[in-house]
Design a protein around this motif. Structure first.
Motif, PDB file in Angstrom:
ATOM      1  N   TYR A  19      30.679  35.838  29.707  1.00 49.55           N
ATOM      2  CA  TYR A  19      30.221  35.122  30.269  1.00 49.55           C
ATOM      3  C   TYR A  19      31.559  34.916  31.528  1.00 49.55           C
ATOM      4  O   TYR A  19      31.614  34.992  32.310  1.00 49.55           O
ATOM      5  CB  TYR A  19      29.309  33.613  30.413  1.00 49.55           C
ATOM      6  CG  TYR A  19      30.509  32.685  30.044  1.00 49.55           C
ATOM      7  CD1 TYR A  19      31.176  31.492  30.694  1.00 49.55           C
ATOM      8  CD2 TYR A  19      31.134  32.665  28.860  1.00 49.55           C
ATOM      9  CE1 TYR A  19      31.625  30.998  30.494  1.00 49.55           C
ATOM     10  CE2 TYR A  19      31.466  31.450  27.749  1.00 49.55           C
ATOM     11  CZ  TYR A  19      32.018  30.299  28.985  1.00 49.55           C
ATOM     12  OH  TYR A  19      32.520  29.550  28.743  1.00 49.55           O
ATOM     13  N   LYS A  20      33.138  34.908  30.867  1.00 52.19           N
ATOM     14  CA  LYS A  20      34.147  34.751  31.179  1.00 52.19           C
ATOM     15  C   LYS A  20      34.557  35.251  31.950  1.00 52.19           C
ATOM     16  O   LYS A  20      35.864  35.581  32.817  1.00 52.19           O
ATOM     17  CB  LYS A  20      34.843  34.181  30.144  1.00 52.19           C
ATOM     18  CG  LYS A  20      34.654  32.556  29.570  1.00 52.19           C
ATOM     19  CD  LYS A  20      36.108  31.987  29.337  1.00 52.19           C
ATOM     20  CE  LYS A  20      36.470  31.275  27.761  1.00 52.19           C
ATOM     21  NZ  LYS A  20      37.570  31.098  27.557  1.00 52.19           N
ATOM     22  N   SER A  21      34.267  36.463  31.402  1.00 50.51           N
ATOM     23  CA  SER A  21      34.648  38.106  31.938  1.00 50.51           C
ATOM     24  C   SER A  21      33.795  38.557  33.403  1.00 50.51           C
ATOM     25  O   SER A  21      34.569  39.203  34.136  1.00 50.51           O
ATOM     26  CB  SER A  21      33.988  39.464  30.986  1.00 50.51           C
ATOM     27  OG  SER A  21      34.821  38.638  30.265  1.00 50.51           O
ATOM     28  N   GLU A  23      34.041  35.779  35.550  1.00 51.41           N
ATOM     29  CA  GLU A  23      35.024  35.692  36.350  1.00 51.41           C
ATOM     30  C   GLU A  23      36.008  36.519  36.307  1.00 51.41           C
ATOM     31  O   GLU A  23      37.488  36.054  37.109  1.00 51.41           O
ATOM     32  CB  GLU A  23      35.835  34.131  36.119  1.00 51.41           C
ATOM     33  CG  GLU A  23      36.671  33.256  37.013  1.00 51.41           C
ATOM     34  CD  GLU A  23      36.690  32.307  36.399  1.00 51.41           C
ATOM     35  OE1 GLU A  23      36.494  31.037  35.690  1.00 51.41           O
ATOM     36  OE2 GLU A  23      38.243  31.229  36.708  1.00 51.41           O
ATOM     37  N   SER A  26      35.798  38.556  39.491  1.00 49.63           N
ATOM     38  CA  SER A  26      35.489  37.622  40.647  1.00 49.63           C
ATOM     39  C   SER A  26      37.189  38.069  41.061  1.00 49.63           C
ATOM     40  O   SER A  26      36.862  38.471  42.009  1.00 49.63           O
ATOM     41  CB  SER A  26      34.700  36.480  40.646  1.00 49.63           C
ATOM     42  OG  SER A  26      34.947  35.976  41.247  1.00 49.63           O
ATOM     43  N   ARG A  27      37.286  37.687  40.059  1.00 46.31           N
ATOM     44  CA  ARG A  27      39.090  37.086  40.509  1.00 46.31           C
ATOM     45  C   ARG A  27      40.312  38.372  40.814  1.00 46.31           C
ATOM     46  O   ARG A  27      40.708  38.731  41.659  1.00 46.31           O
ATOM     47  CB  ARG A  27      40.117  36.693  39.149  1.00 46.31           C
ATOM     48  CG  ARG A  27      39.893  35.441  39.103  1.00 46.31           C
ATOM     49  CD  ARG A  27      40.140  34.604  38.134  1.00 46.31           C
ATOM     50  NE  ARG A  27      40.283  33.261  37.613  1.00 46.31           N
ATOM     51  CZ  ARG A  27      40.949  32.355  38.649  1.00 46.31           C
ATOM     52  NH1 ARG A  27      42.418  32.971  38.573  1.00 46.31           N
ATOM     53  NH2 ARG A  27      40.947  31.102  38.152  1.00 46.31           N
ATOM     54  N   HIS A  30      38.714  39.181  44.623  1.00 49.17           N
ATOM     55  CA  HIS A  30      39.518  39.383  45.162  1.00 49.17           C
ATOM     56  C   HIS A  30      40.711  39.314  45.981  1.00 49.17           C
ATOM     57  O   HIS A  30      41.386  39.175  46.949  1.00 49.17           O
ATOM     58  CB  HIS A  30      39.651  37.413  45.290  1.00 49.17           C
ATOM     59  CG  HIS A  30      38.266  36.466  45.703  1.00 49.17           C
ATOM     60  ND1 HIS A  30      37.642  36.016  44.710  1.00 49.17           N
ATOM     61  CD2 HIS A  30      37.804  36.531  47.017  1.00 49.17           C
ATOM     62  CE1 HIS A  30      36.447  35.262  44.795  1.00 49.17           C
ATOM     63  NE2 HIS A  30      36.674  35.670  46.423  1.00 49.17           N
ATOM     64  N   LEU A  55      28.585  41.136  41.094  1.00 50.12           N
ATOM     65  CA  LEU A  55      30.449  41.218  40.964  1.00 50.12           C
ATOM     66  C   LEU A  55      31.885  41.891  41.704  1.00 50.12           C
ATOM     67  O   LEU A  55      32.287  41.787  42.588  1.00 50.12           O
ATOM     68  CB  LEU A  55      30.671  39.985  39.762  1.00 50.12           C
ATOM     69  CG  LEU A  55      30.388  38.906  39.798  1.00 50.12           C
ATOM     70  CD1 LEU A  55      30.590  38.406  38.642  1.00 50.12           C
ATOM     71  CD2 LEU A  55      30.860  37.933  40.958  1.00 50.12           C
ATOM     72  N   GLU A 168      41.563  32.233  29.117  1.00 44.89           N
ATOM     73  CA  GLU A 168      41.024  32.156  30.057  1.00 44.89           C
ATOM     74  C   GLU A 168      41.709  33.188  31.279  1.00 44.89           C
ATOM     75  O   GLU A 168      41.988  34.284  30.996  1.00 44.89           O
ATOM     76  CB  GLU A 168      42.140  30.485  30.915  1.00 44.89           C
ATOM     77  CG  GLU A 168      41.621  29.701  30.179  1.00 44.89           C
ATOM     78  CD  GLU A 168      39.834  29.401  29.529  1.00 44.89           C
ATOM     79  OE1 GLU A 168      39.739  29.453  31.260  1.00 44.89           O
ATOM     80  OE2 GLU A 168      40.303  29.118  28.777  1.00 44.89           O
ATOM     81  N   PRO A 169      40.428  33.580  31.812  1.00 49.74           N
ATOM     82  CA  PRO A 169      40.688  34.645  32.717  1.00 49.74           C
ATOM     83  C   PRO A 169      41.712  34.691  33.692  1.00 49.74           C
ATOM     84  O   PRO A 169      41.949  35.885  34.005  1.00 49.74           O
ATOM     85  CB  PRO A 169      39.253  34.583  34.012  1.00 49.74           C
ATOM     86  CG  PRO A 169      38.017  33.306  32.713  1.00 49.74           C
ATOM     87  CD  PRO A 169      39.124  32.783  32.233  1.00 49.74           C
TER      88      PRO A 169
END
Ligand code: CTP
Length: 399
Positions: A19-21, A23, A26-27, A30, A55, A168-169
């Motif tokens: 689930y963290k992937s 993000e 998404s990053r 961006h 995403l 962390e992402p």
């Protein structure tokens, strides 16, 4: 760092950290990168492909038989397109498959085929991360140039505490940026590295040699390869695992090394001589096995070998950068400075081999980088880290 137009392939395997992937995707989006996601079947049990599709704004690949039609060569299309290939989370299973070259689903197939730099963010139970099998797989992958981010330490999903938490992402994205930025700073350059020990024949079954494992030279060859250089590794006798994807020229004696260097050096931009060359060789190598003469001492007459660095130093052309090593036990800096001048080097890497953590057969080194203008004393670091610092300095000298 300009992310626009960069293709990041993200492999997602079956772990709760999947689930963290989302993000990570998404990053990356961006920042302007184009993201392509490949999920293993187990990953789809944790997060729906639709999340990643939304995403990334790209179709998500979930197995080898449902690849979108626009792929030119289906199973390797993403392997080719990737600027960086990331696997996050990476389970013990995918690490094991990668280490063995198993290609039994879309992700393992594509990562096997890619020539892009590979970054993995492991996530698993501490017991699995510390298991000997995983340790060996990680070691194998690192040696092949696979980069790792994490895992971190903390409370894991299973309730255990220890190493195994996916990074962390933000950290994963930062690492991808570092790879993209640093990746190609040696692109277009030809780098030659010498590594290992020479062997000087006494007779068909005996030789004189030294303790060099080849680790420092191999680390340099791998680092230069990973940074985009075309690498030639002139390799003597070594005990460490030999780097992949570099051109290897095998030599035995100092005379062989000299011949190889005379041939190869003119084509190179950067020449780094980490080989431990025997200064002397038996004056006459016997064609037959030297027989024991009971009760009599054996005298071996040694004659001087050519100084290869000095010989090729005289041929250095404009635009070439030559680096040597000086393994010393006393007056380290003075001896190294003398060698820098005598061998017409641009930089010499001096180390005191009597210090714990420096020298032959260790995975670490403690060095001072010496040029005509400056001396840089470095702390203890892995040979791979030192290799990157040496290459950074070499690039600095070439500006
Ligand atoms: N070297 C070389 N040919 C030799 C000896 C050394 O090319 N016959 C190179 C090594 O690859 C290294 C550098 O010269 O890059 C310094 O090697 P080292 O053994 O420290 O120096 P030597 O000149 O042999 O001096 P000494 O053994 O007296 O310290």
């Amino acid at each position: 760092m300009n992310w626009t137009g960069k293709n990041i392939v993200l492999g997602v395997t079956g772990g709760i950290a999947a689930y963290k992937s989302a993000e990570v995707v998404s990053r990356l989006r961006h920042l302007g990168a184009c993201v392509h996601v490949i999920m293993t079947k187990n990953a789809t049990e944790f997060v729906a492909p639709l999340t990643f599709q939304t995403l990334s704004a790209n179709a998500v690949v979930t197995d080898t038989f449902s690849a979108p039609e626009y792929w030119n060569v289906e199973h390797v299309a993403l392997a080719k397109v990737a600027d960086v290939f990331v696997i996050a989370p990476a389970t013990a299973n995918i690490l094991a498959k990668m280490a063995c070259g198993i290609a039994d689903d879309m992700l393992s197939t594509t990562v096997l085929a890619t020539k892009a730099p590979v970054l993995v963010a492991p996530a698993m139970n501490t017991g699995m991360w510390t298991a000997e099998a995983t340790r060996q797989n990680v070691e194998t992958l690192r040696k092949r140039g696979v980069r790792f981010v994490g895992p971190g330490t903390g409370i894991l999903a299973c309730g255990d505490e220890g190493a195994g938490r996916m990074s962390e992402p933000a950290e994963i994205v930062e690492k991808i940026g570092e790879i993209l930025a640093g990746e190609n700073d040696l692109a277009g350059l030809k780098v030659l590295v010498t590594a290992g020990a020479t062997r000087e024949r006494l007779d068909p079954v005996r030789f004189l040699t030294n303790d060099s494992s080849g680790k420092m030279g191999f680390a340099l060859a791998e680092a230069a390869r990973d940074r985009g250089a075309e690498v030639t590794l002139v390799k003597g006798s070594t005990t460490a695992p030999v780097p992949e994807n570099v051109r290897i020229v095998a030599i035995e004696s100092a005379a062989d090394l000299l011949a190889a260097m005379k041939k190869e050096t003119p084509k190179q931009d950067i020449v780094i001589q980490a080989a431990a060359v025997a200064d002397y060789r038996p004056a006459a190598a016997s064609k037959t096995k030297i027989k024991k003469k009971a009760g009599e001492p054996l005298t071996i007459v040694l004659e001087e070998n050519p100084d290869i660095a000095k010989t090729i130093g005289k041929t250095k052309k404009q635009g070439q950068t030559f680096v040597g090593f000086a393994a010393e036990t006393d007056h380290v800096i003075r001896h190294a400075e003398e060698k820098l001048a005598a061998k017409n080097l641009d930089m010499i890497v001096a180390n005191d081999v009597t210090k714990p953590g420096a020298g032959f057969n260790t995975d670490t080194n403690i060095a001072t980088l010496i040029t005509k203008e400056a001396k840089k004393e470095l702390p203890i670091m892995s040979k791979r880290q030192l290799a990157d610092v040496i290459l950074d300095e070499v690039l600095g000298l070439r500006i």
